[in-house]
Design a protein around this motif. Sequence first.
Motif, PDB file in Angstrom:
ATOM      1  N   GLY A   1       3.036   9.305  -3.388  1.00  0.00           N
ATOM      2  CA  GLY A   1       3.498   8.331  -2.225  1.00  0.00           C
ATOM      3  C   GLY A   1       4.788   9.003  -1.373  1.00  0.00           C
ATOM      4  O   GLY A   1       5.600   9.496  -1.907  1.00  0.00           O
TER       5      GLY A   1
ATOM      6  N   ASP B   1      -2.807   5.852  -1.473  1.00  0.00           N
ATOM      7  CA  ASP B   1      -2.560   6.519  -2.683  1.00  0.00           C
ATOM      8  C   ASP B   1      -2.855   5.474  -3.953  1.00  0.00           C
ATOM      9  O   ASP B   1      -3.840   5.653  -4.670  1.00  0.00           O
ATOM     10  N   SER B   2      -2.315   4.246  -3.425  1.00  0.00           N
ATOM     11  CA  SER B   2      -2.311   3.104  -4.356  1.00  0.00           C
ATOM     12  C   SER B   2      -2.212   1.790  -3.748  1.00  0.00           C
ATOM     13  O   SER B   2      -1.293   1.707  -2.714  1.00  0.00           O
ATOM     14  N   THR B   3      -2.334   0.759  -4.605  1.00  0.00           N
ATOM     15  CA  THR B   3      -2.204  -0.479  -3.951  1.00  0.00           C
ATOM     16  C   THR B   3      -1.245  -1.468  -5.067  1.00  0.00           C
ATOM     17  O   THR B   3      -1.707  -0.979  -6.083  1.00  0.00           O
ATOM     18  N   VAL B   4      -0.409  -2.092  -4.527  1.00  0.00           N
ATOM     19  CA  VAL B   4       0.392  -2.950  -5.432  1.00  0.00           C
ATOM     20  C   VAL B   4       0.252  -4.372  -5.365  1.00  0.00           C
ATOM     21  O   VAL B   4       0.708  -4.829  -4.241  1.00  0.00           O
TER      22      VAL B   4
ATOM     23  N   SER C   1       3.816   6.533  -8.247  1.00  0.00           N
ATOM     24  CA  SER C   1       2.664   7.552  -7.598  1.00  0.00           C
ATOM     25  C   SER C   1       3.485   8.778  -7.220  1.00  0.00           C
ATOM     26  O   SER C   1       4.487   8.919  -6.788  1.00  0.00           O
TER      27      SER C   1
ATOM     28  N   TYR D   1       0.908  -1.130  -0.024  1.00  0.00           N
ATOM     29  CA  TYR D   1      -0.020  -0.114   0.247  1.00  0.00           C
ATOM     30  C   TYR D   1       1.006   1.419  -0.020  1.00  0.00           C
ATOM     31  O   TYR D   1       1.679   1.450   0.833  1.00  0.00           O
TER      32      TYR D   1
ATOM     33  N   THR E   1       0.219   8.555   1.307  1.00  0.00           N
ATOM     34  CA  THR E   1       0.611   9.868   1.257  1.00  0.00           C
ATOM     35  C   THR E   1       1.324  10.708   1.947  1.00  0.00           C
ATOM     36  O   THR E   1       2.120  11.659   1.614  1.00  0.00           O
TER      37      THR E   1
ATOM     38  N   THR F   1       3.842   0.010  -9.735  1.00  0.00           N
ATOM     39  CA  THR F   1       3.098   1.360  -9.830  1.00  0.00           C
ATOM     40  C   THR F   1       4.065   2.525  -9.554  1.00  0.00           C
ATOM     41  O   THR F   1       5.224   2.350  -9.076  1.00  0.00           O
TER      42      THR F   1
END
Length: 139
Positions: free
Chosen positions: A133, A119-122, A130, A107, A110, A128
């Motif tokens: 991040g 912000d995003s999951t990998v 970001s 995960y 921010t 990814t």
Amino acid sequence: MPDTEGELACHGVMTADAGPRTVDPLRAATDAACRQERGTHMRRTVFALGTLATAAVFGLAAPGAAYAADGFLIVNGYPHFHPSGCYPAGDGSPTTVANRTHDAIAYVFTGPHCTGEVDSTVRPGRFTESDAGASVWID
């Protein structure tokens, strides 16, 4: 001849300082049963203590052992083998994360120290990038 419920009365058949005595068959049988009960009780006690000791060793070892993912995680070009927990993502430039673990999801947060929004999951085997991040958490 039980003294109390479930307990046999134990009597010596002969003593070391006494001369020859006649052996009472009932007393000899009681003594044999008593010795057998003591042996069974001792085996049960030793087995129970061994089981408790084994459980204590494994039980106390488990909380100290941390789970780490199989594989590795690459955060901004730096590999982390068998990753677990939070990793800083760097200086504010775009954060790149490559998840090369077998079963753990990473995960991207921010905030520093894995705070703020996700912000995003990998997922395993994915990559990814970001712009927001600041840190990465992996189970």
